[in-house]
Motif scaffolding. Structure first.
Motif, short mmCIF file in Angstrom:
data_model
loop_
_atom_site.label_atom_id
_atom_site.label_comp_id
_atom_site.label_asym_id
_atom_site.label_seq_id
_atom_site.Cartn_x
_atom_site.Cartn_y
_atom_site.Cartn_z
N ASP A 1 12.74 -10.23 -16.55
CA ASP A 1 11.34 -9.90 -16.77
C ASP A 1 10.46 -10.36 -15.62
N ASP A 2 11.03 -11.16 -14.70
CA ASP A 2 10.21 -11.73 -13.63
C ASP A 2 9.96 -10.71 -12.52
N GLY A 3 9.05 -11.11 -11.63
CA GLY A 3 8.87 -10.35 -10.39
C GLY A 3 8.12 -9.06 -10.57
N GLY A 4 8.44 -8.10 -9.73
CA GLY A 4 7.76 -6.81 -9.75
C GLY A 4 6.90 -6.63 -8.51
N THR A 5 6.80 -5.38 -8.06
CA THR A 5 5.93 -5.04 -6.93
C THR A 5 5.08 -3.85 -7.32
N LEU A 6 3.77 -3.97 -7.10
CA LEU A 6 2.87 -2.87 -7.41
C LEU A 6 2.56 -2.10 -6.13
N THR A 7 2.84 -0.79 -6.15
CA THR A 7 2.48 0.07 -5.02
C THR A 7 1.17 0.75 -5.38
N THR A 8 0.18 0.54 -4.55
CA THR A 8 -1.15 1.03 -4.92
C THR A 8 -1.99 1.31 -3.68
N LYS B 1 0.64 8.65 -4.05
CA LYS B 1 -0.53 8.51 -3.20
C LYS B 1 -1.52 9.65 -3.48
N LYS B 2 -0.99 10.85 -3.53
CA LYS B 2 -1.85 12.02 -3.73
C LYS B 2 -2.58 11.96 -5.07
N HIS B 3 -1.88 11.52 -6.10
CA HIS B 3 -2.49 11.54 -7.44
C HIS B 3 -2.92 10.16 -7.90
N ASN B 4 -2.82 9.20 -6.98
CA ASN B 4 -3.27 7.84 -7.28
C ASN B 4 -2.57 7.23 -8.51
N VAL B 5 -1.26 7.37 -8.54
CA VAL B 5 -0.48 6.80 -9.65
C VAL B 5 0.03 5.42 -9.22
N PRO B 6 -0.32 4.34 -9.92
CA PRO B 6 0.26 3.04 -9.56
C PRO B 6 1.75 3.00 -9.91
N ILE B 7 2.58 2.55 -8.96
CA ILE B 7 4.02 2.43 -9.25
C ILE B 7 4.37 0.96 -9.32
N LEU B 8 4.98 0.56 -10.43
CA LEU B 8 5.41 -0.83 -10.57
C LEU B 8 6.93 -0.85 -10.51
N SER C 1 0.85 -1.20 0.00
CA SER C 1 0.00 0.00 0.00
C SER C 1 0.88 1.25 0.00
N TYR C 2 0.30 2.35 -0.47
CA TYR C 2 1.04 3.62 -0.47
C TYR C 2 1.54 3.95 0.93
#
Ligand code: ADP
Ligand code: ASP
Ligand code: MG
Length: 413
Positions: free
Chosen positions: A234-241, A220-227, A196-197
């Motif tokens: 190419d594997d993995g990744g974390t989504l901040t949302t 967080k303020k502008h609700n931009v998802p960060i990957l 979470s943000y």
């Protein structure tokens, strides 16, 4: 058509071969039909090299000139990537902060973005080109060059994603996501699929440098998802949302550390109204952030000892200011210590759980680590300890809170 902002960090553009690799990745996204803006950091080690040049030359380098100097690293990387993209037949244009008006305040070396005009970038998009934008840099209203603080190209990227209305901001780096702790010092670190943000904000502000704190504030303020993804696999990744129902609400979800901390102690200051205000206002006037503060009474009740932490980066400046104030206030002594660091546990589930802090203190005590200062918030507990015990402390807390196993300290209703 999707608008994608991609940011590549220093190690990702650390050599010509790596820049060619980034060009391939950008070209792929472009050829899929996306509208792409790429934000770059300087080549690995370049910003440090420039800072060291300034420090070797001058004991107290002027901060305006410092920004003119250290913003140059990003100019090199954007030009080289643009050349590599053109070699691949991808139309593109490199852009520096003054060409797209990334307007900041005038707090040199740690400026904040106030506004970004999208017109220039939209023209580049309209021409069917990829915008290759120098991260980390900005300009003030009166055209002075600024920089956004170490790691600031993350913030450039997220701020651009916000104003461009991008579908996602992809942060490419040398790890394949956000982990329960720094994977480079703890081999049991576990990658999180989503965070979470609020948790990411705490992790970043407490030292997890995988994302600069301000970038998460913007997101967080502008609700931009960060990957967050690796440049090299190419594997993995974390989504901040945004926090949602399905998200794991671990009591403790991450361990962080910050070596960029230093302690200043004022001994024997008069215990009367206004003393703390005088000292901390003087520091704030010079843009120096104070983190933890502890005041204890001495035995006679007339004089107090006041300790606080600032970043190591600000330490010399802070000591100079405090020494001046101490002469005015008549304190007995000022002592500085730069061999400290901060270790923290973070987790949204902590809001509703007692006993987390004591478990942390016991865990540190069990390996002989002395705690010098403590601070807590709803979703974190931080301790100042001797810097040499940081790696031991991180591994011990990771173990005690069983962060290698998902759901092991799940919030239970
Ligand atoms: P870049 O140059 O790509 O911006 P950074 O060095 O700024 O990369 O950030 C990536 C580094 O962040 C990783 O190499 C890792 O050591 C560090 N890091 C610290 N805490 C974490 C964490 N919790 N998860 C992932 N990486 C972390
Ligand atoms: N090049 C800058 C730094 O080293 C900005 C960044 O990497 O994000 O801090
Ligand atoms: Mg970084």
């Amino acid at each position: 058509m999707r608008i994608i902002v991609q940011k590549y960090g220093g190690t990702s553009v650390g050599s010509l071969e790596k820049i060619r690799n980034v060009a391939d990745k950008v070209a792929k996204r472009y050829r899929e039909g996306n509208t792409v803006a790429v934000v770059l950091s300087a080549m690995a080690g370049e910003t440090d090299r420039l800072i060291n040049l300034a420090k070797d030359l001058s004991s107290n380098p002027d901060s305006r000139e410092m920004d003119v100097l250290i913003s140059t690293g990003e100019q090199v990387s954007v030009s080289l990537l643009s050349m590599a993209l053109k070699d691949l037949g991808v139309p593109c244009r490199s852009l520096l902060a003054h060409q797209i008006n990334i307007i900041t305040d005038a707090a040199y070396t740690k400026a904040r973005i106030i506004n970004i005009e999208v017109g220039a970038i939209q023209k580049v998009f309209a021409a069917g080109e990829v915008a290759v934008i120098a991260g980390f840099q900005g300009i003030t209203e009166d055209k002075n060059i600024t920089t956004l603080g170490r790691g600031g190209s993350d913030t450039s990227a997220v701020a651009l994603a916000a104003v461009l209305g991008a579908d996602v901001c992809e942060i490419y780096t040398d790890v394949d996501g956000v982990y329960t702790c720094d994977p480079n010092i703890c081999d049991k670190a576990r990658r999180l699929d989503r965070i979470s943000y609020d948790e990411m904000l705490e992790m970043a502000s407490l030292g997890a440098k995988v994302l600069q704190t301000r970038s998460v504030e913007f997101a967080k303020k502008h609700n931009v998802p960060i990957l967050v993804k690796s440049t090299f696999t190419d594997d993995g990744g974390t989504l901040t949302t945004k926090e949602d129902e399905d998200m794991e609400k671990e009591v403790v979800s991450g361990i962080t550390y910050d070596r960029n901390e230093a302690k200043i102690a004022l001994l024997g200051v008069q215990d009367r109204p206004g003393v703390a205000a005088t000292i901390f206002s003087a520091l704030a006037d010079k843009n120096i952030n104070v983190d933890m503060i502890i005041q204890n009474m001495s035995t006679d009740g007339k004089f107090a000892d006041l300790s606080f932490t600032v970043t190591k980066t600000d330490f010399d400046k802070a000591m100079e200011i405090v020494r001046k104030k101490v002469n005015e206030l008549g304190a007995r002594d000022v002592v500085g210590d730069t061999s400290i660091a901060k270790i923290s546990i973070v987790g949204v589930g902590m809001r509703s759980h007692a006993g987390v802090a004591s478990k942390m203190f016991e865990a540190l005590a069990a390996v002989g680590i002395n705690i010098m200062m403590i601070s807590t918030s709803e979703i974190k507990v931080s301790c100042v300890i001797d810097e040499k015990f940081i790696e031991l402390g991180v591994r011990q807390l990771h173990e005690v809170f069983e962060l290698d196993k998902p759901g092991s300290n799940f919030e239970k209703d």
